[in-house]
Every structure is written in C-alpha cells, then in structure tokens.
Design an enzyme around this catalytic site. Structure first.
Site, PDB file in Angstrom:
ATOM      1  N   ASP A 213     -28.307  23.188  75.907  1.00 33.08           N
ATOM      2  CA  ASP A 213     -28.473  23.817  77.218  1.00 33.08           C
ATOM      3  C   ASP A 213     -29.160  22.837  78.155  1.00 33.08           C
ATOM      4  O   ASP A 213     -29.564  21.748  77.752  1.00 33.08           O
ATOM      5  CB  ASP A 213     -29.309  25.096  77.090  1.00 33.08           C
ATOM      6  CG  ASP A 213     -30.677  24.814  76.489  1.00 33.08           C
ATOM      7  OD1 ASP A 213     -31.585  24.444  77.249  1.00 33.08           O
ATOM      8  OD2 ASP A 213     -30.834  24.938  75.247  1.00 33.08           O
ATOM      9  N   ASP A 215     -32.074  23.565  79.693  1.00 23.44           N
ATOM     10  CA  ASP A 215     -33.380  24.162  79.914  1.00 23.44           C
ATOM     11  C   ASP A 215     -33.228  25.108  81.114  1.00 23.44           C
ATOM     12  O   ASP A 215     -32.268  25.869  81.163  1.00 23.44           O
ATOM     13  CB  ASP A 215     -34.456  23.091  80.117  1.00 23.44           C
ATOM     14  CG  ASP A 215     -35.855  23.616  79.814  1.00 23.44           C
ATOM     15  OD1 ASP A 215     -35.991  24.372  78.835  1.00 23.44           O
ATOM     16  OD2 ASP A 215     -36.797  23.273  80.535  1.00 23.44           O
TER      17      ASP A 215
END
Length: 297
Positions: A213, A215
């Site tokens: 991802d 973040d």
C-alpha cells in the site's frame, strides 16, 4: 589451519502473508526451546535443493502475534540454535515513495527505529554488549536475494530505508508526512528489533519487503485498506516463495561473511569476564557462545 566455517543453513522468517515454504524435502515442524521463551511457532525444517533450511512464521500460523508481541529474541535464538548462518526476513510494508508501488519488492538496507515497547538486546546488566549496526543488513546476503528476485522475474528495488513503527495501528497522516520528510522509503512494524538481534547473534541478515500500500500520505489512495493489503499479500506470496527457492544455488556451502556479520561480537563485550552474571551467560549460550567460549579459555 583455520577452522572450516560452519555449513550453510538458510533461515527464513515469514511475515504477513508468507506462512509456508513450498518444496522442502523431508520437512517437519520442530519445537525449539530457548532461554528467551517460546518462538512465534514451531519451525519447519527440511532441505531445499540440498541446502538445509528452517522456516519460522513471524506471527505464528494463523497470525496470532501482534508486531509488539512477536518474541523476537526467542525467534533469533531458535534459528541460531538450529544452526542457521543466513537469515532472510520477509515482511509487508507500506510505501512512502510514489515510485515504490504496491506489488513491488524492496531490499531493505537501512532502518529508522521508532519502536518503544520491545526488548531490543540479548545483553544487559551482568554482560554488557555493544554491536555496530551502522550497516544493519548483510550486503553479501542482500545481493544474493536481489539476484534470486531477478531470476524469479520479481520487480525489486535494490535499496530502501525502513521506518519501523510500534503499531498495531497504522500511521496518522501527519506521521506519514513526517516519515517521508525524514527520507524513509517504506514503513512497517516488524523490522526492528529483529535486525539488531540478528547482528548480536552474529547472523547474516537480509530483509526483503513486499509493498502492499501507499500508507496514507498518497492523495489518490487515502487510508490503508486491510482488505487491499491482504489481496496484495496473497498475490505476492507465491513470488516470495519462488525467490526463496532460488537462494540455495546462490549461496556458498560454507559462508564467510566479508562484512563481518559472523564476527560482530569479537570486540563487543564490555563486562570483564570475572564480573559477568552466570545466569545471563547461560542464556547467551547459542547467541554468543563463540566469544564466551574464547573468553573462558
């Protein structure tokens, strides 16, 4: 004549999404007792393409340990006690850079340690030890991992600074922006104190991280979505296992570390031999046995 270096044995610490290693010959789960408590789980021991290998799921099978409750000292001691010479840690991370994208892998070579609720050393009162972690991972082992990744067709960035946070919550937006300003490339919850303890145990250690991802700093992605993280982990798990399968052919049968990982304790112990705590020394038998035996003679 100098003694022959120990025979190579690869230890793999599997992070989120990596709970097994395929293709181990004669594989069996074994219990390993350590003076630092129980490891995260039993350890799967076997041979991969003729090379001894030990696999330890960092969070335990079924993912029962939080990043804080992982018994890091017991895990590293157990791998050392089994005879591991090289440890490859696989983990999931968030990216703090637009060019390090979900689905990519990164080879971690630096850390910023922001954890605060974990035991970070095997040493303490009664046997004080200081090791250098200026370069906290093993370049020799890291380069082998990078080559194994290339052979497996995995997009891997060759360098990354890992921000280790305590967790288990993900970052606030302000924190994520702060860590980017510090020059961190990825963020995770388990890289420390694992790398520090591996150095204290004189193990060559490399960290391979799977990006799941962005973040929460990225304007197009928002907050971390656990469902999306799991989906990326599942897609990457087979790639990580393929990478590990390539490692035995790339590592020597009797490794000598040109960077000194396997002799990190040579000048590290500060406490005079006659002032050392016998109880602590007994707990250090696997981790520091090489130098303690030398000091005793």
């Amino acid at each position: 004549m100098p003694a022959m270096p120990p025979a190579a044995m690869i230890g793999v610490i599997g992070g989120s999404g990596v709970y097994q290693i395929d293709g181990l010959e004669g594989a069996s789960w074994v219990k390993v007792s350590t003076p630092w408590g129980k490891p995260s789980d039993e350890i799967l021991v076997g041979r991969l393409n003729g090379t001894p290998m030990a696999f330890l799921p960092r969070h335990g099978r079924g993912h029962v340990h939080t990043p804080t409750s992982v018994p890091y000292r017991a895990n590293i001691d157990a791998l050392k006690r089994l005879g591991c010479t090289d440890v490859i840690a696989v983990s999931a991370v968030g990216s703090l850079r637009p060019d390090y994208q979900p689905g990519d892998f990164v080879l971690v070579d630096q850390y910023i340690d922001r954890t605060f609720a974990r035991e970070k050393s095997f040493f303490g009162p009664g046997c004080v030890g200081h090791v250098s972690i200026a370069h906290p991972t093993c370049t020799r082992l890291g380069q082998a991992c990078l080559q194994a990744a290339q052979q497996a067709g995995i997009k891997t960035h060759p360098s990354a600074t890992y921000l280790a946070m305590e967790g288990p919550q993900f970052s606030t937006l302000a924190e994520s922006r702060l860590y980017r300003s510090w020059g961190a490339d990825v963020i995770g919850m388990t890289g420390m104190p694992e790398a520090k303890l591996a150095r204290e145990a004189e193990l060559c250690y490399a960290s391979l991280a799977m990006i799941t991802d962005f973040d929460c700093w990225h304007p197009d992605h928002g907050a971390v979505d656990v469902a999306a993280v799991i989906q990326t982990l599942t897609a990457n798990a087979s790639a990580a296992r393929n990478l590990v399968a390539n490692l035995p052919a790339l590592l020597p049968d009797h490794p000598i570390c040109p960077h000194g990982c396997d002799h990190a304790l040579t000048y590290a112990l500060m406490t005079a031999p006659d002032k050392r705590d016998p109880e602590l020394l007994a707990r250090l038998d696997a981790v520091a046995g090489r130098v303690l035996t030398t000091d005793a003679t």
